[in-house]
Write an enzyme that holds these catalytic residues in place. Structure first.
Site, PDB file in Angstrom:
ATOM      1  N   LYS A 271      45.357  37.572  41.701  1.00 27.90           N
ATOM      2  CA  LYS A 271      45.997  37.540  40.387  1.00 27.90           C
ATOM      3  C   LYS A 271      47.312  38.288  40.385  1.00 27.90           C
ATOM      4  O   LYS A 271      48.158  38.077  39.536  1.00 27.90           O
ATOM      5  CB  LYS A 271      45.046  38.117  39.337  1.00 27.90           C
ATOM      6  CG  LYS A 271      43.845  37.235  39.154  1.00 27.90           C
ATOM      7  CD  LYS A 271      43.130  37.485  37.853  1.00 27.90           C
ATOM      8  CE  LYS A 271      41.946  36.560  37.714  1.00 27.90           C
ATOM      9  NZ  LYS A 271      40.697  37.164  38.224  1.00 27.90           N
TER      10      LYS A 271
ATOM     11  N   MET B 233      31.420  42.711  37.485  1.00 27.03           N
ATOM     12  CA  MET B 233      32.477  42.723  36.460  1.00 27.03           C
ATOM     13  C   MET B 233      31.969  43.338  35.154  1.00 27.03           C
ATOM     14  O   MET B 233      32.318  42.867  34.074  1.00 27.03           O
ATOM     15  CB  MET B 233      32.999  41.291  36.212  1.00 27.03           C
ATOM     16  CG  MET B 233      33.680  40.703  37.440  1.00 27.03           C
ATOM     17  SD  MET B 233      34.005  38.953  37.304  1.00 27.03           S
ATOM     18  CE  MET B 233      32.434  38.242  37.786  1.00 27.03           C
TER      19      MET B 233
ATOM     20  N   ASP C  28      42.664  36.671  48.810  1.00 29.83           N
ATOM     21  CA  ASP C  28      42.421  37.177  47.448  1.00 29.83           C
ATOM     22  C   ASP C  28      42.659  38.684  47.375  1.00 29.83           C
ATOM     23  O   ASP C  28      42.615  39.378  48.377  1.00 29.83           O
ATOM     24  CB  ASP C  28      40.963  36.902  47.065  1.00 29.83           C
ATOM     25  CG  ASP C  28      40.846  35.737  46.103  1.00 29.83           C
ATOM     26  OD1 ASP C  28      41.822  34.988  45.970  1.00 29.83           O
ATOM     27  OD2 ASP C  28      39.770  35.588  45.499  1.00 29.83           O
TER      28      ASP C  28
HETATM   29  C1  LIG Z   1      35.265  37.995  40.715  1.00 28.63           C
HETATM   30  S1  LIG Z   1      33.873  38.926  41.240  1.00 28.63           S
HETATM   31  C2  LIG Z   1      33.777  38.399  42.900  1.00 28.63           C
HETATM   32  C3  LIG Z   1      32.460  38.720  43.540  1.00 28.63           C
HETATM   33  C4  LIG Z   1      32.423  38.347  45.003  1.00 28.63           C
HETATM   34  N1  LIG Z   1      32.537  36.921  45.198  1.00 28.63           N
HETATM   35  C5  LIG Z   1      31.158  38.851  45.676  1.00 28.63           C
HETATM   36  O1  LIG Z   1      30.320  38.046  46.103  1.00 28.63           O
HETATM   37  O2  LIG Z   1      31.012  40.077  45.776  1.00 28.63           O
HETATM   38  C6  LIG Z   1      34.584  40.539  41.362  1.00 28.63           C
HETATM   39  C7  LIG Z   1      33.547  41.619  41.114  1.00 28.63           C
HETATM   40  O3  LIG Z   1      32.781  41.838  42.289  1.00 28.63           O
HETATM   41  C8  LIG Z   1      32.379  43.181  42.333  1.00 28.63           C
HETATM   42  N2  LIG Z   1      32.886  43.788  43.582  1.00 28.63           N
HETATM   43  C9  LIG Z   1      33.641  43.201  44.502  1.00 28.63           C
HETATM   44  N3  LIG Z   1      33.837  44.033  45.549  1.00 28.63           N
HETATM   45  C10 LIG Z   1      33.180  45.182  45.262  1.00 28.63           C
HETATM   46  C11 LIG Z   1      32.957  46.404  45.952  1.00 28.63           C
HETATM   47  N4  LIG Z   1      33.464  46.630  47.152  1.00 28.63           N
HETATM   48  N5  LIG Z   1      32.202  47.351  45.350  1.00 28.63           N
HETATM   49  C12 LIG Z   1      31.647  47.136  44.137  1.00 28.63           C
HETATM   50  N6  LIG Z   1      31.815  45.995  43.445  1.00 28.63           N
HETATM   51  C13 LIG Z   1      32.559  45.016  44.000  1.00 28.63           C
HETATM   52  C14 LIG Z   1      32.928  43.862  41.088  1.00 28.63           C
HETATM   53  O4  LIG Z   1      31.947  43.775  40.091  1.00 28.63           O
HETATM   54  C15 LIG Z   1      34.113  42.982  40.790  1.00 28.63           C
HETATM   55  O5  LIG Z   1      34.502  43.095  39.439  1.00 28.63           O
END
Ligand SMILES: C[S@@+](CC[C@H](N)C(=O)[O-])C[C@H]1O[C@@H](n2cnc3c(N)ncnc32)[C@H](O)[C@@H]1O
Length: 251
Positions: A58, A170, A36
């Site tokens: 995406k 998000m 991903d």
């Molecule tokens: C589709 S969701 C997936 C979440 C993922 N499965 C998780 O458990 O962290 C994507 C969102 O995760 C958050 N996110 C993912 N990686 C991040 C990071 N390193 N720092 C801050 N937010 C993060 C953000 O809010 C982003 O828009």
């Protein structure tokens, strides 16, 4: 279905050292790796050089809807007897469509194992020293998305009353309306709020503010996605020592 298998792997929030041992073992066993967007490419050091690596985020450029395309790929490789590592950011079952993928794989008769990762909603705040629960400050934690499929809004008043830390995934695009909803719902304007972008990575940046001011603070600092928004008393526990370099990077 032949003896193929799919590992649905959570890669954690970013820092490759936050991978689990189980994830590393599954990556090494994989014939095919589906990656991903938000997964740190450093995970590839654990993959067999002979394995096929496919970018399926995406931005992966596939013609059909990405989700259906990814599910078809996994089913096809598993049916051909391959070991497939499907690698997602954070935890696959936290806003990661992991549930949909497991259901699709099971329907197709594929064997699937889920390997948890550290979700960004816990890992990114922790990178600032923020615990999402603290027995003196909250009754628990509520994880929510700032971006629903059908644009429905949560019950802001119920969230404001909950006495839990709010951890929002998000949420950057709708931050102003999230703040407005919580204020309307009765959450105090002075409630501490923190935002962490790229948590646990060298590019991590953050702001610590209040509910009333957090959207302006984010705009001023130029923070964007991917970011976690933490609202609640625990946000005030952000470690200033860790925060300062992030702020310096903004200045
Ligand atoms: C589709 S969701 C997936 C979440 C993922 N499965 C998780 O458990 O962290 C994507 C969102 O995760 C958050 N996110 C993912 N990686 C991040 C990071 N390193 N720092 C801050 N937010 C993060 C953000 O809010 C982003 O828009």
């Amino acid at each position: 279905m032949a003896n193929g298998k799919v590992y649905l792997i959570g890669a954690g929030p970013g820092d490759v050292e936050l991978l689990t041992l189980k994830a590393v073992r599954a990556l090494a066993a994989a014939d095919v790796v589906l990656l991903d967007d938000l997964v740190n490419r450093e995970v590839l050091q654990f993959v067999d050089p002979a394995a096929r690596v496919i970018e399926v985020g995406k931005r992966g450029g596939c013609r059909s809807t990405p989700q259906a395309f990814i599910e078809r790929q996994m089913i096809r490789f598993a049916a051909a007897g391959k070991v497939v590592a499907r690698v997602k950011g954070g935890d696959p079952f936290m806003f990661g469509r992991g549930g949909e993928e497991v259901a699709a794989l099971r329907r197709a008769g594929a064997t699937v194992d889920v390997i948890n990762g550290i979700t960004s909603g816990i890992g990114a705040p922790a990178a600032l020293g923020i615990p999402v629960t603290h027995r003196d400050l909250c009754h628990g934690v509520t994880f929510l998305t700032g971006h629903t499929r059908d644009d429905t809004e949560p019950d802001w008043a119920a969230l404001a009353r909950s006495g839990t830390t709010l951890v929002i995934y998000m949420g950057m695009a709708n931050l102003a309306s999230i703040v407005a909803g919580l204020l309307r719902g009765g959450l105090r304007a002075a409630t501490p709020a923190a935002v962490v972008q790229n948590g646990t990575l060298p590019s991590q940046r953050s702001v610590v503010s209040t509910l009333a001011d957090v959207a302006d603070a984010v705009a001023q600092a130029g923070l964007g996605s991917p970011a976690i928004v933490v609202i609640g008393e625990v946000a005030a526990l952000a470690d200033v020592q860790q925060l300062e370099p992030a702020l310096a990077a903004v200045a």
